[in-house]
Design a protein around this motif. Structure first.
Motif, PDB file in Angstrom:
ATOM      1  N   UNK A  26       0.799  -1.225   0.000  1.00  0.00           N
ATOM      2  CA  UNK A  26       0.000   0.000   0.000  1.00  0.00           C
ATOM      3  C   UNK A  26       0.826   1.266   0.000  1.00  0.00           C
ATOM      4  N   UNK A  27       2.091   1.210   0.337  1.00  0.00           N
ATOM      5  CA  UNK A  27       2.865   2.412   0.601  1.00  0.00           C
ATOM      6  C   UNK A  27       3.408   3.168  -0.581  1.00  0.00           C
ATOM      7  N   UNK A  28       2.897   2.972  -1.755  1.00  0.00           N
ATOM      8  CA  UNK A  28       3.433   3.675  -2.915  1.00  0.00           C
ATOM      9  C   UNK A  28       2.711   4.976  -3.185  1.00  0.00           C
ATOM     10  N   UNK A  29       3.310   5.803  -4.008  1.00  0.00           N
ATOM     11  CA  UNK A  29       2.652   7.016  -4.466  1.00  0.00           C
ATOM     12  C   UNK A  29       1.924   6.665  -5.754  1.00  0.00           C
ATOM     13  N   UNK A  30       0.651   6.981  -5.829  1.00  0.00           N
ATOM     14  CA  UNK A  30      -0.087   6.688  -7.052  1.00  0.00           C
ATOM     15  C   UNK A  30      -0.757   5.324  -7.013  1.00  0.00           C
ATOM     16  N   UNK A  31      -0.787   4.674  -8.155  1.00  0.00           N
ATOM     17  CA  UNK A  31      -1.513   3.415  -8.307  1.00  0.00           C
ATOM     18  C   UNK A  31      -0.759   2.250  -7.686  1.00  0.00           C
ATOM     19  N   UNK A  32      -1.502   1.227  -7.214  1.00  0.00           N
ATOM     20  CA  UNK A  32      -0.833   0.017  -6.722  1.00  0.00           C
ATOM     21  C   UNK A  32      -0.005  -0.612  -7.844  1.00  0.00           C
ATOM     22  N   UNK A  33       1.074  -1.289  -7.463  1.00  0.00           N
ATOM     23  CA  UNK A  33       1.978  -1.885  -8.449  1.00  0.00           C
ATOM     24  C   UNK A  33       2.285  -3.336  -8.050  1.00  0.00           C
ATOM     25  N   UNK A  34       1.376  -4.285  -8.366  1.00  0.00           N
ATOM     26  CA  UNK A  34       1.645  -5.692  -8.035  1.00  0.00           C
ATOM     27  C   UNK A  34       2.915  -6.173  -8.731  1.00  0.00           C
ATOM     28  N   UNK A  35       3.658  -7.034  -8.035  1.00  0.00           N
ATOM     29  CA  UNK A  35       4.884  -7.596  -8.580  1.00  0.00           C
ATOM     30  C   UNK A  35       4.887  -9.102  -8.375  1.00  0.00           C
ATOM     31  N   UNK A  36       5.305  -9.869  -9.408  1.00  0.00           N
ATOM     32  CA  UNK A  36       5.403 -11.321  -9.235  1.00  0.00           C
ATOM     33  C   UNK A  36       6.573 -11.654  -8.315  1.00  0.00           C
ATOM     34  N   UNK A  37       6.354 -12.605  -7.406  1.00  0.00           N
ATOM     35  CA  UNK A  37       7.380 -12.978  -6.437  1.00  0.00           C
ATOM     36  C   UNK A  37       7.337 -14.480  -6.163  1.00  0.00           C
ATOM     37  N   UNK A  38       8.493 -15.004  -5.753  1.00  0.00           N
ATOM     38  CA  UNK A  38       8.561 -16.331  -5.159  1.00  0.00           C
ATOM     39  C   UNK A  38       8.225 -16.160  -3.681  1.00  0.00           C
ATOM     40  N   UNK A  39       7.629 -17.175  -3.071  1.00  0.00           N
ATOM     41  CA  UNK A  39       7.221 -17.064  -1.670  1.00  0.00           C
ATOM     42  C   UNK A  39       7.173 -18.437  -1.026  1.00  0.00           C
ATOM     43  N   UNK A  40       7.097 -18.433   0.304  1.00  0.00           N
ATOM     44  CA  UNK A  40       6.813 -19.656   1.048  1.00  0.00           C
ATOM     45  C   UNK A  40       6.000 -19.303   2.282  1.00  0.00           C
ATOM     46  N   UNK A  41       5.266 -20.301   2.779  1.00  0.00           N
ATOM     47  CA  UNK A  41       4.505 -20.161   4.017  1.00  0.00           C
ATOM     48  C   UNK A  41       5.387 -20.628   5.166  1.00  0.00           C
ATOM     49  N   UNK A  42       5.405 -19.865   6.245  1.00  0.00           N
ATOM     50  CA  UNK A  42       6.186 -20.239   7.419  1.00  0.00           C
ATOM     51  C   UNK A  42       5.374 -21.179   8.304  1.00  0.00           C
ATOM     52  N   UNK A  43       6.036 -21.782   9.276  1.00  0.00           N
ATOM     53  CA  UNK A  43       5.353 -22.705  10.188  1.00  0.00           C
ATOM     54  C   UNK A  43       4.210 -22.028  10.938  1.00  0.00           C
TER      55      UNK A  43
END
Length: 141
Positions: A26-43
């Motif tokens: 949410x912290x950007x100026x202007x429009x949201x900017x989704x970015x593709x990322x690698x991720x994992x769920x923690x325990x």
């Protein structure tokens, strides 16, 4: 579509397979900017990813911790997605290890080019972004 604040066993199973996540902060100026990322769920049910310390997404999270990550099935598969929204933090520890684990999850490291690229990534100045779910929405499955 269903909503809750916690990941179910089915959510965790879905998120354990290599799929792209799309991070929006949410912290950007202007429009949201989704970015593709690698991720994992923690325990403990959080979602974590790594990023360069100097990246815009890290600056945005530091300004405003509201974030979401959406992961979905690929084209041609039955519609199935999970959206995790909550407060994010920037963590200084564990990013290189996370990058190494995710590189092995997402790429065939027998490919010398991918292995070399991952080695460069892991040696960069990295941090972890950790999202603690406050709302989980899902469809399909």
């Amino acid at each position: 579509m269903t909503r809750s604040a916690d990941l179910t066993a089915a959510d965790r199973e879905f998120l354990a397979t290599p799929r792209m996540g799309f991070l929006t902060v949410a912290g950007g100026d202007g429009l949201p900017a989704p970015r593709p990322v690698w991720f994992e769920v923690t325990e403990d049910g959080a979602v974590q990813l790594f990023s360069l310390t100097s990246s815009p997404k890290v600056r945005r999270v530091r300004r405003d911790p509201r974030a979401s990550l959406v992961a979905a099935n690929a084209v041609g598969e039955p519609e199935n997605w999970i959206a995790i929204s909550g407060s994010a933090t920037v963590e200084e520890d564990g990013a290189r290890e996370l990058a190494g684990r995710l590189g092995a999850r997402y790429w065939d490291l027998d490919d010398p080019e991918k292995a070399a690229t991952l080695e460069q990534m892991v040696s960069a100045d990295l941090v972890r972004i950790v999202i603690r779910p406050e709302r989980v929405s899902r469809y399909g499955g």
